[in-house]
Write a protein that holds these residues in place. Structure first.
Motif, PDB file in Angstrom:
ATOM      1  N   HIS A  71       0.838  -1.201   0.000  1.00  0.00           N
ATOM      2  CA  HIS A  71       0.000   0.000   0.000  1.00  0.00           C
ATOM      3  C   HIS A  71       0.873   1.252   0.000  1.00  0.00           C
ATOM      4  CE1 HIS A  71       0.721   0.976   4.246  1.00  0.00           C
ATOM      5  NE2 HIS A  71       0.635  -0.323   4.475  1.00  0.00           N
ATOM      6  N   PRO A  72       0.358   2.321  -0.615  1.00  0.00           N
ATOM      7  CA  PRO A  72       1.119   3.579  -0.628  1.00  0.00           C
ATOM      8  C   PRO A  72       1.074   4.228   0.754  1.00  0.00           C
ATOM      9  CG  PRO A  72      -1.018   3.887  -1.654  1.00  0.00           C
ATOM     10  CD  PRO A  72      -0.886   2.411  -1.354  1.00  0.00           C
ATOM     11  N   PRO A  73       1.954   5.204   1.000  1.00  0.00           N
ATOM     12  CA  PRO A  73       1.928   5.869   2.301  1.00  0.00           C
ATOM     13  C   PRO A  73       0.602   6.602   2.500  1.00  0.00           C
ATOM     14  CG  PRO A  73       3.395   7.011   0.800  1.00  0.00           C
ATOM     15  CD  PRO A  73       2.960   5.755   0.115  1.00  0.00           C
ATOM     16  N   THR A  74       0.225   6.736   3.764  1.00  0.00           N
ATOM     17  CA  THR A  74      -1.020   7.417   4.110  1.00  0.00           C
ATOM     18  C   THR A  74      -0.668   8.767   4.725  1.00  0.00           C
ATOM     19  OG1 THR A  74      -2.058   5.287   4.541  1.00  0.00           O
ATOM     20  CG2 THR A  74      -3.149   7.230   5.428  1.00  0.00           C
ATOM     21  N   VAL A  98       0.814  21.530   8.371  1.00  0.00           N
ATOM     22  CA  VAL A  98       1.474  20.278   8.733  1.00  0.00           C
ATOM     23  C   VAL A  98       0.683  19.102   8.162  1.00  0.00           C
ATOM     24  CG1 VAL A  98       2.182  18.802  10.660  1.00  0.00           C
ATOM     25  CG2 VAL A  98       2.373  21.272  10.861  1.00  0.00           C
ATOM     26  N   THR A  99       1.411  18.127   7.627  1.00  0.00           N
ATOM     27  CA  THR A  99       0.824  16.867   7.185  1.00  0.00           C
ATOM     28  C   THR A  99       1.620  15.745   7.827  1.00  0.00           C
ATOM     29  OG1 THR A  99       0.169  17.832   5.074  1.00  0.00           O
ATOM     30  CG2 THR A  99       0.262  15.441   5.185  1.00  0.00           C
ATOM     31  N   LEU A 100       0.923  14.785   8.417  1.00  0.00           N
ATOM     32  CA  LEU A 100       1.575  13.642   9.049  1.00  0.00           C
ATOM     33  C   LEU A 100       1.539  12.456   8.097  1.00  0.00           C
ATOM     34  CD1 LEU A 100      -0.111  13.838  12.574  1.00  0.00           C
ATOM     35  CD2 LEU A 100       2.083  14.800  11.873  1.00  0.00           C
ATOM     36  N   GLU A 101       2.692  11.798   7.925  1.00  0.00           N
ATOM     37  CA  GLU A 101       2.744  10.558   7.158  1.00  0.00           C
ATOM     38  C   GLU A 101       2.709   9.412   8.172  1.00  0.00           C
ATOM     39  OE1 GLU A 101       5.705   8.015   4.246  1.00  0.00           O
ATOM     40  OE2 GLU A 101       6.060  10.154   4.488  1.00  0.00           O
ATOM     41  N   VAL A 102       1.744   8.517   8.030  1.00  0.00           N
ATOM     42  CA  VAL A 102       1.584   7.417   8.976  1.00  0.00           C
ATOM     43  C   VAL A 102       1.786   6.089   8.259  1.00  0.00           C
ATOM     44  CG1 VAL A 102       0.056   8.715  10.507  1.00  0.00           C
ATOM     45  CG2 VAL A 102      -0.919   7.372   8.678  1.00  0.00           C
ATOM     46  N   GLU A 141      13.723  21.277  11.656  1.00  0.00           N
ATOM     47  CA  GLU A 141      13.884  19.850  11.898  1.00  0.00           C
ATOM     48  C   GLU A 141      13.542  19.505  13.346  1.00  0.00           C
ATOM     49  OE1 GLU A 141      17.916  19.188  10.654  1.00  0.00           O
ATOM     50  OE2 GLU A 141      17.349  19.095   8.534  1.00  0.00           O
ATOM     51  N   GLN A 142      13.962  20.351  14.283  1.00  0.00           N
ATOM     52  CA  GLN A 142      13.628  20.132  15.694  1.00  0.00           C
ATOM     53  C   GLN A 142      12.115  20.243  15.905  1.00  0.00           C
ATOM     54  OE1 GLN A 142      15.553  19.069  18.137  1.00  0.00           O
ATOM     55  NE2 GLN A 142      13.867  19.116  19.576  1.00  0.00           N
ATOM     56  N   LEU A 143      11.481  21.214  15.248  1.00  0.00           N
ATOM     57  CA  LEU A 143      10.034  21.362  15.345  1.00  0.00           C
ATOM     58  C   LEU A 143       9.326  20.119  14.813  1.00  0.00           C
ATOM     59  CD1 LEU A 143       7.528  23.110  15.927  1.00  0.00           C
ATOM     60  CD2 LEU A 143       7.750  24.003  13.602  1.00  0.00           C
ATOM     61  N   ALA A 144       9.825  19.554  13.710  1.00  0.00           N
ATOM     62  CA  ALA A 144       9.217  18.345  13.154  1.00  0.00           C
ATOM     63  C   ALA A 144       9.310  17.193  14.150  1.00  0.00           C
ATOM     64  CB  ALA A 144       9.886  17.974  11.839  1.00  0.00           C
ATOM     65  N   LYS A 145      10.450  17.060  14.839  1.00  0.00           N
ATOM     66  CA  LYS A 145      10.593  16.002  15.852  1.00  0.00           C
ATOM     67  C   LYS A 145       9.613  16.212  17.002  1.00  0.00           C
ATOM     68  CE  LYS A 145      15.513  15.193  15.089  1.00  0.00           C
ATOM     69  NZ  LYS A 145      16.857  15.347  15.679  1.00  0.00           N
ATOM     70  N   GLU A 146       9.477  17.467  17.436  1.00  0.00           N
ATOM     71  CA  GLU A 146       8.562  17.757  18.540  1.00  0.00           C
ATOM     72  C   GLU A 146       7.115  17.522  18.134  1.00  0.00           C
ATOM     73  OE1 GLU A 146       9.496  21.685  19.916  1.00  0.00           O
ATOM     74  OE2 GLU A 146      11.539  21.119  20.472  1.00  0.00           O
ATOM     75  N   ILE A 147       6.761  17.884  16.906  1.00  0.00           N
ATOM     76  CA  ILE A 147       5.393  17.645  16.424  1.00  0.00           C
ATOM     77  C   ILE A 147       5.130  16.147  16.335  1.00  0.00           C
ATOM     78  CG2 ILE A 147       3.871  17.850  14.416  1.00  0.00           C
ATOM     79  CD1 ILE A 147       5.036  20.648  13.982  1.00  0.00           C
ATOM     80  N   MET A 148       6.125  15.377  15.892  1.00  0.00           N
ATOM     81  CA  MET A 148       5.953  13.927  15.824  1.00  0.00           C
ATOM     82  C   MET A 148       5.694  13.364  17.223  1.00  0.00           C
ATOM     83  SD  MET A 148       8.465  10.953  14.309  1.00  0.00           S
ATOM     84  CE  MET A 148       8.521  11.679  12.691  1.00  0.00           C
ATOM     85  N   ARG A 149       6.482  13.820  18.195  1.00  0.00           N
ATOM     86  CA  ARG A 149       6.317  13.340  19.572  1.00  0.00           C
ATOM     87  C   ARG A 149       4.944  13.715  20.121  1.00  0.00           C
ATOM     88  NH1 ARG A 149      10.101  16.287  22.367  1.00  0.00           N
ATOM     89  NH2 ARG A 149       8.464  17.732  22.924  1.00  0.00           N
ATOM     90  N   THR A 186       5.548   8.303  10.622  1.00  0.00           N
ATOM     91  CA  THR A 186       6.867   8.105  10.048  1.00  0.00           C
ATOM     92  C   THR A 186       7.548   9.413   9.662  1.00  0.00           C
ATOM     93  OG1 THR A 186       5.871   7.763   7.869  1.00  0.00           O
ATOM     94  CG2 THR A 186       6.353   5.804   9.186  1.00  0.00           C
ATOM     95  N   GLN A 187       6.756  10.448   9.383  1.00  0.00           N
ATOM     96  CA  GLN A 187       7.363  11.704   8.960  1.00  0.00           C
ATOM     97  C   GLN A 187       6.386  12.851   9.182  1.00  0.00           C
ATOM     98  OE1 GLN A 187       8.629  11.463   4.881  1.00  0.00           O
ATOM     99  NE2 GLN A 187      10.104  13.092   5.112  1.00  0.00           N
ATOM    100  N   VAL A 188       6.939  14.018   9.511  1.00  0.00           N
ATOM    101  CA  VAL A 188       6.158  15.244   9.621  1.00  0.00           C
ATOM    102  C   VAL A 188       6.565  16.126   8.439  1.00  0.00           C
ATOM    103  CG1 VAL A 188       5.721  17.311  10.972  1.00  0.00           C
ATOM    104  CG2 VAL A 188       5.971  15.116  12.122  1.00  0.00           C
ATOM    105  N   LEU A 189       5.593  16.493   7.640  1.00  0.00           N
ATOM    106  CA  LEU A 189       5.851  17.297   6.439  1.00  0.00           C
ATOM    107  C   LEU A 189       5.201  18.665   6.609  1.00  0.00           C
ATOM    108  CD1 LEU A 189       4.858  14.452   3.996  1.00  0.00           C
ATOM    109  CD2 LEU A 189       7.172  15.116   4.588  1.00  0.00           C
TER     110      LEU A 189
END
Length: 196
Positions: A71-74, A98-102, A141-149, A186-189
């Motif tokens: 399946h493609p990424p969601t 922000v878009t979250l890749e799950v 990049e730090q903001l993306a890590k914090e948003i992921m958390r 998996t990723q914060v875009l």
């Protein structure tokens, strides 16, 4: 009789130019094939040299291991955030999309169910940032890590901040610590990023 020799000399020159065009085309094709083969060999040689380093090859292999070909990424887009920043000298604000890749669609549905709590957590993170922090690549990049958390925290998933854990804990405590939890995000875009 003057017309007959003129016609004979014109015919061989026309046939010779056709042969010349065919020969030039064949040479051009051979040169292009040789160039393509040389390029392929150089790429293969460069990838073999990366294999000697060890780490350069392992990172892409891990990324491929996570990718599921069935399946493609969601992607789960969040509504854009507009927040006042923590700058004290000037009133500044940021508008961030922000878009979250799950990893799977089931988790995407779970993220949508917890969306109010996730948005609140992300707003709290954004409102404690200054414009100086957000304008640098490292800050983003730090903001993306914090948003992921913060995006998985409402679902009961606690991610360790790797940078802080590496700096603050001695080596003995690292061994006793629990295994790192993998994030289903998996990723914060960032779809837009405006700081004013």
């Amino acid at each position: 009789m003057a017309t007959a020799p003129a016609a004979e000399t014109a015919a061989p020159s026309g046939g010779g130019s056709k042969k010349l065009i065919i020969i030039l085309a064949a040479v051009l094709v051979l040169v292009l094939l040789g160039g393509g083969a040389a390029l392929m060999l150089l790429k293969k040689k460069a990838s073999a040299e990366d294999g000697e380093d060890g780490e350069a090859v392992e990172a892409p292999v891990k990324a491929k291991a996570k990718a599921k070909p069935d399946h493609p990424p969601t992607f789960v887009p969040l509504d854009p955030f507009t927040v006042n920043l923590a700058d004290k000298d000037v009133d500044r604000f940021a508008q961030v999309g922000v878009t979250l890749e799950v990893e799977d669609p089931k988790f995407a549905d779970q993220v949508k169910a917890y969306m109010p709590a996730i948005r609140s957590n992300v707003l709290m993170v954004l409102s404690h940032k200054t414009a100086g922090e957000l304008l640098t690549r490292e800050g983003k990049e730090q903001l993306a890590k914090e948003i992921m958390r913060e995006s998985v925290r409402p679902m009961g998933i606690e991610l360790d901040d790797e940078d802080e854990a590496a700096d603050d804990t001695p080596k003995k405590k690292k061994k006793k610590r629990k295994a790192a939890v993998e994030s289903p995000v998996t990723q914060v875009l960032f779809s837009n990023f405006i700081v004013q």
